[in-house]
Design a protein around this motif. Structure first.
Motif, short mmCIF file in Angstrom:
data_model
loop_
_atom_site.label_atom_id
_atom_site.label_comp_id
_atom_site.label_asym_id
_atom_site.label_seq_id
_atom_site.Cartn_x
_atom_site.Cartn_y
_atom_site.Cartn_z
N VAL A 1 0.85 -1.18 0.00
CA VAL A 1 0.00 0.00 0.00
C VAL A 1 0.89 1.23 0.00
N ILE A 2 0.62 2.13 -0.95
CA ILE A 2 1.38 3.37 -1.02
C ILE A 2 0.48 4.49 -0.51
N VAL A 3 0.94 5.18 0.48
CA VAL A 3 0.18 6.27 1.07
C VAL A 3 0.80 7.58 0.60
N ILE A 4 -0.01 8.40 -0.03
CA ILE A 4 0.47 9.70 -0.50
C ILE A 4 -0.14 10.76 0.40
N LYS A 5 0.70 11.48 1.06
CA LYS A 5 0.22 12.53 1.95
C LYS A 5 -0.21 13.74 1.12
N GLY A 6 -1.32 14.30 1.48
CA GLY A 6 -1.81 15.50 0.81
C GLY A 6 -2.20 15.24 -0.63
N TRP A 7 -2.83 14.11 -0.93
CA TRP A 7 -3.14 13.75 -2.31
C TRP A 7 -4.18 14.69 -2.92
N ARG A 8 -5.10 15.20 -2.12
CA ARG A 8 -6.09 16.13 -2.66
C ARG A 8 -5.42 17.41 -3.14
N ARG A 9 -4.50 17.94 -2.37
CA ARG A 9 -3.79 19.16 -2.75
C ARG A 9 -2.98 18.93 -4.03
N LYS A 10 -2.35 17.75 -4.11
CA LYS A 10 -1.57 17.44 -5.31
C LYS A 10 -2.46 17.27 -6.53
N MET A 11 -3.63 16.69 -6.36
CA MET A 11 -4.55 16.53 -7.49
C MET A 11 -5.08 17.90 -7.95
N VAL A 12 -5.33 18.79 -7.01
CA VAL A 12 -5.79 20.14 -7.36
C VAL A 12 -4.69 20.88 -8.11
N ASN A 13 -3.45 20.77 -7.66
CA ASN A 13 -2.34 21.42 -8.37
C ASN A 13 -2.17 20.84 -9.78
N LEU A 14 -2.30 19.52 -9.90
CA LEU A 14 -2.20 18.88 -11.22
C LEU A 14 -3.33 19.37 -12.13
N ALA A 15 -4.52 19.49 -11.58
CA ALA A 15 -5.66 19.97 -12.37
C ALA A 15 -5.42 21.41 -12.83
N LYS A 16 -4.86 22.24 -11.95
CA LYS A 16 -4.55 23.62 -12.32
C LYS A 16 -3.55 23.67 -13.47
N ILE A 17 -2.51 22.85 -13.38
CA ILE A 17 -1.49 22.81 -14.44
C ILE A 17 -2.11 22.35 -15.76
N LEU A 18 -2.97 21.34 -15.70
CA LEU A 18 -3.62 20.86 -16.93
C LEU A 18 -4.53 21.91 -17.54
N VAL A 19 -5.21 22.70 -16.69
CA VAL A 19 -6.08 23.76 -17.21
C VAL A 19 -5.25 24.84 -17.89
N VAL A 20 -4.10 25.19 -17.31
CA VAL A 20 -3.23 26.20 -17.92
C VAL A 20 -2.69 25.70 -19.26
N ILE A 21 -2.26 24.45 -19.33
CA ILE A 21 -1.75 23.88 -20.59
C ILE A 21 -2.86 23.85 -21.63
N LEU A 22 -4.06 23.45 -21.23
CA LEU A 22 -5.18 23.42 -22.17
C LEU A 22 -5.51 24.83 -22.66
N ALA A 23 -5.46 25.82 -21.77
CA ALA A 23 -5.75 27.19 -22.18
C ALA A 23 -4.73 27.67 -23.20
N PHE A 24 -3.44 27.38 -22.98
CA PHE A 24 -2.42 27.77 -23.96
C PHE A 24 -2.63 27.04 -25.28
N ALA A 25 -2.98 25.76 -25.22
CA ALA A 25 -3.19 24.98 -26.45
C ALA A 25 -4.36 25.53 -27.26
N VAL A 26 -5.34 26.10 -26.60
CA VAL A 26 -6.50 26.64 -27.31
C VAL A 26 -6.24 28.08 -27.76
N LEU A 27 -5.60 28.88 -26.91
CA LEU A 27 -5.46 30.30 -27.20
C LEU A 27 -4.33 30.64 -28.18
N VAL A 28 -3.23 29.90 -28.14
CA VAL A 28 -2.08 30.25 -28.99
C VAL A 28 -2.43 30.21 -30.48
#
Length: 87
Positions: free
Chosen positions: A2-29
């Motif tokens: 069993v792998i326990v990741i501390k603060g997984w919700r915070r990490k998932m939110v940060n990953l989602a933010k990064i993906l939204v920024v990349i998607l925005a650049f891919a659409v806007l550029v």
């Protein structure tokens, strides 16, 4: 195992933010480049296909000047000299 990741919700939110920024650049550029291509000539050729169109053997109708005539004569003489050396 069993792998326990501390603060997984915070990490998932940060990953989602990064993906939204990349998607925005891919659409806007591409949209920004198309907009600038209409208004700025320096960006005009960036989004165009580089495949030439038309007749590749087309000759432009430029007026003959003395310089172009001399260059043409030089090229002909140089070609003749080259072919004489080959024989």
């Amino acid at each position: 195992m069993v792998i326990v990741i501390k603060g997984w919700r915070r990490k998932m939110v940060n990953l989602a933010k990064i993906l939204v920024v990349i998607l925005a650049f891919a659409v806007l550029v591409p949209q920004i480049m198309a907009f600038l291509g209409d208004h700025r000539p320096v960006f005009f050729g960036w989004t165009k296909d580089e495949t030439p169109t038309g007749n590749p053997m087309r000759v432009e109708n430029n007026p003959k000047t003395k310089f172009t005539e001399v260059v043409d004569q030089f090229v002909v003489k140089l070609q003749d000299f080259y072919y004489q050396e080959k024989e």
